[in-house]
Structure formats: C-alpha cells, structure tokens
Design an enzyme around this catalytic site. Sequence first.
Site, PDB file in Angstrom:
ATOM      1  N   GLY A  26       0.832  -1.209   0.000  1.00  0.00           N
ATOM      2  CA  GLY A  26       0.000   0.000   0.000  1.00  0.00           C
ATOM      3  C   GLY A  26       0.859   1.247   0.000  1.00  0.00           C
ATOM      4  N   GLU A 102      -0.820 -10.710   3.406  1.00  0.00           N
ATOM      5  CA  GLU A 102      -0.588  -9.839   4.569  1.00  0.00           C
ATOM      6  C   GLU A 102      -0.925 -10.564   5.864  1.00  0.00           C
ATOM      7  OE1 GLU A 102      -1.294  -5.416   2.676  1.00  0.00           O
ATOM      8  OE2 GLU A 102      -3.033  -6.508   3.385  1.00  0.00           O
TER       9      GLU A 102
HETATM   10  C1  5RP Z   1      -3.401  -3.646   1.164  1.00  0.00           C
HETATM   11  C2  5RP Z   1      -3.626  -3.097   2.514  1.00  0.00           C
HETATM   12  C3  5RP Z   1      -3.052  -1.761   2.814  1.00  0.00           C
HETATM   13  O1  5RP Z   1      -2.141  -1.890   3.836  1.00  0.00           O
HETATM   14  C4  5RP Z   1      -4.159  -0.831   3.191  1.00  0.00           C
HETATM   15  O2  5RP Z   1      -5.091  -0.804   2.118  1.00  0.00           O
HETATM   16  C5  5RP Z   1      -3.663   0.569   3.494  1.00  0.00           C
HETATM   17  O3  5RP Z   1      -3.239   1.185   2.332  1.00  0.00           O
HETATM   18  P1  5RP Z   1      -2.668   2.652   2.284  1.00  0.00           P
HETATM   19  O4  5RP Z   1      -1.434   2.675   3.120  1.00  0.00           O
HETATM   20  O5  5RP Z   1      -2.392   2.867   0.800  1.00  0.00           O
HETATM   21  O6  5RP Z   1      -3.733   3.594   2.778  1.00  0.00           O
HETATM   22  O7  5RP Z   1      -4.221  -3.699   3.364  1.00  0.00           O
HETATM   23  O8  5RP Z   1      -4.051  -4.867   0.985  1.00  0.00           O
END
Ligand code: 5RP
Length: 222
Positions: A26, A102
């Site tokens: 992300g 994750e």
């Molecule tokens: C990906 C995730 C990310 O960690 C989550 O969406 C947060 O994203 P960002 O740091 O871009 O806001 O779970 O699967």
Amino acid sequence: MNQKKIAGEKAAEYIKDGMVVGLGTGSTAKFMVDKVGEMVKNGLKIQAIPTSKATEQQARELGIPLLSIDEVDHIDLDIDGVDEIDSEFNATKGGGGALFREKVVADLAKEVIWIMDESKLVDSIGAFPLPLEVLPYGYKIVFKKMEDFGYNPKMRMNGDDLFVTDNGNYIIDLCIGAPADIEDIRQKVNSVVGVLETGQFLKMCKRIIVGTDEGVKIIEAE
Ligand code: 5RP
C-alpha cells in the site's frame, strides 16, 4: 507534512541487523520500503518477505534481500498499513487486495506494527468495506450467502473485469457500515466454504504508528 511518509519512515527505525522482516503493501508501506532500501544501501543486514507482488518488485529494485514465505520458520517484525483501526486495535485491511499474504505474514511475525495516517483511526470499524478473498470456483454461491447475511456484497472490479489477487482469486467487498458486530461477522463469514481469508485483522499488533500534522504518534496496546 506527509502523514503516511513520516509513519512509514518511523516504523523502519524498529528494524535491526539480522532480522527477518515482513514488508507490507500500500501507499504507506511503500514509504517504509523506500526507507528500508536506503538503510540496506547504508549497510543494514536483513532479509525480507514481501506481502504482494508490487512490494516484491519495489524491494527488488531497491536491492533488499528477499526470501519466500516457504523459506522461513519465523518473522521478527512485520510492518504494514491498515484501512481502518479502532482503539482496541481491531483493523480492517485489504484495500489493496493483498490481505491473504498480509495475514499469513502478520500471523507468523513475532511483532507487528501497523502504520497509517490519522484518517485510519476510527471509533468502530465497519465503514470501510470488509474484503474477502474467495476462490473463483463457486464464488457466486459465496456472494449469495453474503447477500443473505445482509452484508451488501460487491465484487471488486479492475475496470470491466473482476479484480484478481496475486493468488489468482477474487475479492468480495462487504459494505456493512459502522459500528460492525465484529465477532458475529467473523463467525458467519469464516463459516462459508470458499472464503479463503478476510480483511479482519483483530488485535494482531501491539504498536501502531500514526502520522499527524504535528509529527508521529506511537500508540501501544494497554
Ligand atoms: C493492502 C492493505 C493496505 O495496507 C491498506 O489498504 C492501506 O493502504 P494505504 O497505506 O495505501 O492507505 O491492506 O491490501
């Protein structure tokens, strides 16, 4: 001040020589991985497990030594982003579609740090759609069961096509709304055959790092 950047860079300070490190996915995690790349260039000796193909590519380009999940029996520290999190550290993740890897990495890690900007802190989770990674085989049956639960499911799309995860599966986003009954949802959703993993990451970490306009806040579980 870039809240995601300062949170990501602060978290990288917890990485020490010799560690096996989980690298999240992300936009917030991307800042952390950039910082780790810089630290490796300056002599930090670690091995890392990426949580997505995108993070793997970024880490490779930065020269961070990588291992596959099948090559490790432990992970010292996992650092990853979240989509929303409450004060008891119940989080929703998977906005980027990487929830399965994750969760495998976070589950194996001795220590987990979630990194974020202030917008991710909520009183109760549920407003952010809860992603489920589902097998393509029989996914319409899973979708119908989620409708029957009243979870307002939506297939995640990539343009006109169904979104496909790094594992070759689909994502169903549940638009439940806050406050969500976390335990009830957990039990119902996990009872459905074909659901491989959910974006509920419940009390998996003891420390979060939040970027704010006044600097980083480190919040530890009581
Ligand atoms: C990906 C995730 C990310 O960690 C989550 O969406 C947060 O994203 P960002 O740091 O871009 O806001 O779970 O699967």
